[in-house]
Design a protein around this motif. Structure first.
Motif, short mmCIF file in Angstrom:
data_model
loop_
_atom_site.label_atom_id
_atom_site.label_comp_id
_atom_site.label_asym_id
_atom_site.label_seq_id
_atom_site.Cartn_x
_atom_site.Cartn_y
_atom_site.Cartn_z
N LEU A 167 45.75 52.23 37.14
CA LEU A 167 46.80 53.08 36.59
C LEU A 167 47.95 53.26 37.58
N LEU A 168 47.61 53.32 38.86
CA LEU A 168 48.63 53.51 39.88
C LEU A 168 49.27 52.19 40.32
N GLY A 169 48.80 51.09 39.77
CA GLY A 169 49.37 49.79 40.13
C GLY A 169 49.11 49.42 41.58
N MET A 170 48.00 49.88 42.14
CA MET A 170 47.70 49.61 43.55
C MET A 170 47.33 48.14 43.75
N SER A 171 47.72 47.61 44.88
CA SER A 171 47.40 46.21 45.19
C SER A 171 46.10 46.08 45.97
#
Length: 551
Positions: A167-171
């Motif tokens: 959801l947070l678009g973390m890599s």
């Protein structure tokens, strides 16, 4: 169930159920039941009757009722919503989830494990200064390393925490780093409006990494076995006993950073039958009874010595219309299914004042909500829509429901009767509680009742959870290219005014295309003895025992 339970005193109930006295004896836990009398009032245990004890205490893998209630007391998050008085119920507080554009992250927050924080205006980063000297229930001090390890575990296990990272678009884990011993920084690859809102989530608590690493093994590097049965956190309580199927017991921590909780002993007992739970709280053998049937709640509202808080809340109840099954691929048919549902009758005869009409595809208490699904029973309109869809004589289908939820069968029968009046014949399929969710998630049924709650009070989160064509929890296989496009756009901006406008358009489309039969917003209802004070409503729909006192 006999009438004896209605009058059984508190000590008798506890002594007769699962060896409570022995479990609380001074030789085992250093605790004892308080003697009656005003001087002892603050030390008597808070006793809760619930449908089940927690199946696991690991927030990566379990979201059952008992687990929710434990997590909010054993653990703390970095920040929390400020609370405000509930506008409808005196003496009850609730989270202030409103949009505050002038505040960091657009939220009115208070510090928990973090005492200060800063957030980028575009939502690309946030920094948290941790409280110093905060100790876990194992005596280890909170540091930035605990926050980093907690998020590394989310990435490694990829379960509920993995949903948050996506959801947070973390890599990767490198997005959460220790700046120094007491400062941690979240840096995202791109702007994300949920960066702060997800820090408040019940399942974004911080683990004591020192203890977890001590209990880890080569085969279990993330201490899954340990955390399923124990706690390693910085919350106000510690676990004293967990006997699944019987009870869980918590003890207040005198060394808690926020001060010891007012009620120092909590007993969370499994009482599977709702009628028994209702009788126990009415008779005074327990302090709180959870998950009762509407008729039982109605009766308790008239009972002496009982206080019922039925609070407008985030749960939703709907029927999935699976678009992969004909004729539910047709918008007109889905609209007709909504106009045929006897909503007012269901609210009056089944919910009996414990729910309100569902008129949108997200919780009505959340910021950004728009009433875009205002369907009330209109059988003539339903017939006209079926004719427009090329089905003037109606059709046949199947409605599945959860056998473990007593309100679903009578609701299904009412709906079946109403649908016959427009030429739609549905057979009813009772799904055992143990396999019910498999039917939902497997998308095996053309129509199935379902209830759920999006914990994050945000329109983008709520809509994405259920209506993004690529999300796992889109159980009706709904797809609209414009809705998908709006969700992508909204996920990339921290401008809430722009995001809310996008989500208003998405809500309008979803309301018109009717992938659900929009039924109800059930209240969150807590049935308490009148001397139990301090109820606070959380959008995660769980209790925090540290809130309660005896009045």
């Amino acid at each position: 169930m006999t009438n004896d339970l209605k009058t059984m005193d508190r000590r008798s109930f506890l002594n007769h159920s699962i060896g409570f006295t022995a479990a609380l004896g001074t030789t085992s836990l250093g605790l004892s039941l308080a003697a009656s009398g005003p001087a002892q009032a603050q030390t008597k245990p808070l006793v809760i009757a619930a449908p089940a004890t927690p199946q696991s205490l690991d927030t990566e893998f379990d979201g059952s009722l008992g687990t929710l209630d434990m997590i909010g007391c054993l653990y703390d998050s970095l920040v929390a919503f400020e609370t405000i008085p509930d506008p409808d119920i005196e003496g009850v507080l609730r989270e202030d989830v409103a949009d505050y554009p002038h505040l960091p992250g657009g939220l009115k927050l208070k510090g928990k494990l973090a005492e200060k924080w800063a957030v980028a205006e575009d939502g690309t980063w946030a920094e948290f200064d941790l409280r110093q000297g905060v100790m876990s229930n194992w005596g280890n001090e909170l540091t930035a390393a605990d926050v980093v390890w907690t998020w590394e575990r989310k990435f490694a296990l990829g379960a509920i925490g993995g949903f948050f990272t996506k959801l947070l678009g973390m890599s990767g884990p490198e997005n959460v780093a220790a700046v120094d011993k007491y400062k941690v920084r979240f840096t995202l690859p791109q702007a994300n409006p949920l960066l702060m809102k997800l820090q408040v989530n019940l399942y974004n608590n911080i683990l004591d990494s020192t203890k977890c690493k001590e209990m880890a093994t080569a085969d279990d590097p993330w201490a899954r076995d340990f955390l399923a049965n124990e706690s390693a956190g910085f919350g106000p309580y510690k676990l004293a006993q967990l006997v699944r199927g019987q009870q869980a017991m918590l003890v207040g921590r005198e060394d808690y950073w926020g001060g010891a909780p007012a009620i120092t002993q909590v007993v969370y007992k499994e009482v599977p039958t709702s009628a028994t739970r209702a009788s126990l709280v009415q008779g005074g053998a327990v302090d709180i009874a959870l998950v009762l049937q509407p008729l039982e709640i109605e009766q308790l509202q008239k009972a002496t010595g009982v206080s019922v808080a039925s609070i407008k809340a985030s749960p939703m109840f709907w029927a999935e219309l699976n678009t992969k099954f004909e004729p539910f691929d047709k918008i007109e048919v889905r609209q007709a299914m909504n106009y045929a549902f006897p909503k007012e009758q269901v609210l009056e005869t089944i919910y009996r004042g414990t729910a309100t009409l569902m008129d949108g595809p997200m919780p009505s208490i959340y910021p950004g909500f728009k009433p875009t699904a205002q369907y009330k029973q209109d059988l003539e309109k339903a017939k006209a829509l079926l004719a427009e869809a090329g089905l003037p004589e109606g059709f046949s289908s199947t409605l599945a429901y959860n056998a473990g939820d007593p309100i679903q069968e009578p609701m299904a029968i009412l709906y079946q009767t109403a649908l016959r009046e427009i030429g739609v014949e549905i057979s009813l399929k009772k799904i055992p509680a143990g396999t019910y969710f498999n039917e939902v998630s497997g998308r095996t049924q053309p129509i199935i009742f379902f209830t759920d709650t999006p914990w994050c009070p945000d329109p983008g989160y709520s809509i994405q959870l259920y209506f993004d064509s690529g999300t796992f929890s889109n159980y009706g296989n709904y797809k609209n290219d414009r809705v998908d496009e709006l969700l992508i756009q909204a996920s990339k901006t921290a401008d809430n005014a722009a995001r809310f406008e996008m989500m208003a358009e998405a809500e309008k489309i979803i309301g018109e295309e009717a992938p659900w039969v929009f039924i109800s917003y059930p209240n969150f209802t807590v049935n308490m003895r009148s001397n139990v004070k301090g109820m606070t409503y959380y959008t995660s729909n769980n209790l925090r025992f540290q809130d309660f006192t005896y009045g």
